[in-house]
Motif scaffolding. Structure first.
Motif, short mmCIF file in Angstrom:
data_model
loop_
_atom_site.label_atom_id
_atom_site.label_comp_id
_atom_site.label_asym_id
_atom_site.label_seq_id
_atom_site.Cartn_x
_atom_site.Cartn_y
_atom_site.Cartn_z
N THR A 53 54.08 99.38 14.52
CA THR A 53 54.75 100.21 15.52
C THR A 53 53.67 100.83 16.40
O THR A 53 52.73 101.45 15.90
N MET A 54 53.81 100.66 17.70
CA MET A 54 52.77 101.10 18.65
C MET A 54 53.37 102.03 19.70
O MET A 54 54.49 101.81 20.17
N LEU A 55 52.62 103.06 20.03
CA LEU A 55 52.98 103.95 21.13
C LEU A 55 51.88 103.92 22.17
O LEU A 55 50.70 104.09 21.85
N ASP A 56 52.26 103.69 23.43
CA ASP A 56 51.32 103.80 24.55
C ASP A 56 51.66 105.10 25.26
O ASP A 56 52.66 105.18 25.98
N ALA A 57 50.85 106.13 25.03
CA ALA A 57 51.13 107.48 25.54
C ALA A 57 50.53 107.64 26.92
O ALA A 57 49.31 107.56 27.09
N PHE A 118 54.11 106.05 14.05
CA PHE A 118 53.39 104.94 14.66
C PHE A 118 52.14 104.56 13.86
O PHE A 118 51.41 105.42 13.35
N ASP A 119 51.88 103.24 13.81
CA ASP A 119 50.66 102.72 13.20
C ASP A 119 49.50 102.75 14.18
O ASP A 119 48.34 102.84 13.78
N LEU A 120 49.81 102.62 15.47
CA LEU A 120 48.80 102.56 16.52
C LEU A 120 49.28 103.35 17.72
O LEU A 120 50.42 103.19 18.16
N ALA A 141 48.37 113.10 16.77
CA ALA A 141 48.00 113.03 15.35
C ALA A 141 49.23 113.13 14.46
O ALA A 141 49.36 112.41 13.46
N HIS A 142 50.15 114.02 14.83
CA HIS A 142 51.37 114.21 14.05
C HIS A 142 52.26 112.97 14.10
O HIS A 142 52.98 112.66 13.13
N ALA A 143 52.19 112.22 15.22
CA ALA A 143 53.02 111.03 15.38
C ALA A 143 52.47 109.82 14.62
O ALA A 143 53.20 108.84 14.43
N LEU A 144 51.21 109.89 14.22
CA LEU A 144 50.60 108.78 13.49
C LEU A 144 51.03 108.77 12.02
O LEU A 144 51.10 109.83 11.39
#
Length: 268
Positions: A53-57, A118-120, A141-144
């Motif tokens: 699972t990836m997030l591009d912030a 998220f993993d990444l 950090a909290h979302a990781l």
């Protein structure tokens, strides 16, 4: 259409720019350099082909989110941005590319409240636009998930020396970093490491980017018009700019105008 940035060609109205995207990928040279540094950083993590699972912030025009969702159909990718028009364009591109594993949402990074999701997470050239950067990093950090990785890029401080022509053009067009939303010039190694540790993250790797070759390419591109260069001038300088980009991405540097940082959330 595997070169990063090529995905933007599907919604580019200009035939000339669309041809550029399809032919060489990202046509904005400084952006191209940044993306290749980030790609190398993500590849070094050796993540699996499925289940990530990836997030591009701060996804902008969706470069990374669209690229990784196409490259890894088994990943679940989310891109967030504060600008409605950017999110709309990213959604349109994903639809035209028939991507079902990527989602785009309008969301301020300071309002991100995901927990171990998220993993990444990638966040490229975003933090220098955010006043409360400590809170932004804490939210990331909290979302990781435990063991997950955060990949950041941003300008460094202090900067390498730029061409005098850059200052000339800045005066000519009355340019200021505030015009593009910068609230700080950049980060030092010590400064960003301190912010990461304060958020409970472990800095794994800090690498200088935009060394002499990348810095030179950036300066030339800015002088010839940045995002709106004369097409003839752009075409004439493109081979040299691509050569400088190649050298930048294949030459280590001990000082640069940018930083690439990889951090991890501890397990347990």
């Amino acid at each position: 259409m595997r070169q990063i940035g090529a995905e933007k060609g599907v919604i580019e109205p200009s035939r000339l720019r669309r041809l550029g995207y399809y032919t060489i990928g990202e046509i904005h040279i400084p952006g191209r350099i940044r993306l290749h540094h980030v790609l190398r950083g993500v590849r070094s993590l050796k993540l699996p082909e499925t289940g990530v699972t990836m997030l591009d912030a701060g996804t902008g025009r969706g470069d990374l989110a669209l690229y990784f969702s196409r490259l890894h159909p088994g990943w679940n990718v989310t891109g967030i941005d504060v600008e409605d028009d950017r999110v709309a364009r990213c959604k349109e591109a994903a639809e035209l590319l028939r991507l079902s594993n990527v989602d785009f949402r309008r969301l301020d990074l300071l309002a991100l409240d995901a927990t171990e999701q998220f993993d990444l997470i990638t966040c490229t050239d975003v933090l220098e636009h955010i006043q409360d950067d400590g809170r932004a990093i804490a939210n990331l950090a909290h979302a990781l998930r435990p063991g997950g990785h955060l990949v950041l890029s941003f300008p460094s401080f202090p900067q390498r020396r730029h061409l005098r022509l850059v200052a000339w053009r800045e005066r000519r067009i009355n340019f200021s970093p505030a015009d593009i939303g910068h609230v700080r010039e950049g980060y030092s190694v010590e400064g960003i490491v301190g912010l990461l540790k304060a958020a409970g993250l472990i800095p794994l790797r800090v690498r200088w980017t935009y060394g002499p070759f990348g810095n030179f390419a950036h300066d030339i591109f800015f002088v010839i018009g940045d995002s709106k260069p004369n097409p003839i001038v752009y075409a004439a300088t493109l081979p040299f700019l691509l050569f400088l980009s190649f050298l930048e991405n294949h030459t280590p540097t001990d000082r640069g105008s940018g930083l690439l940082v990889i951090a991890a959330r501890p397990n347990g």
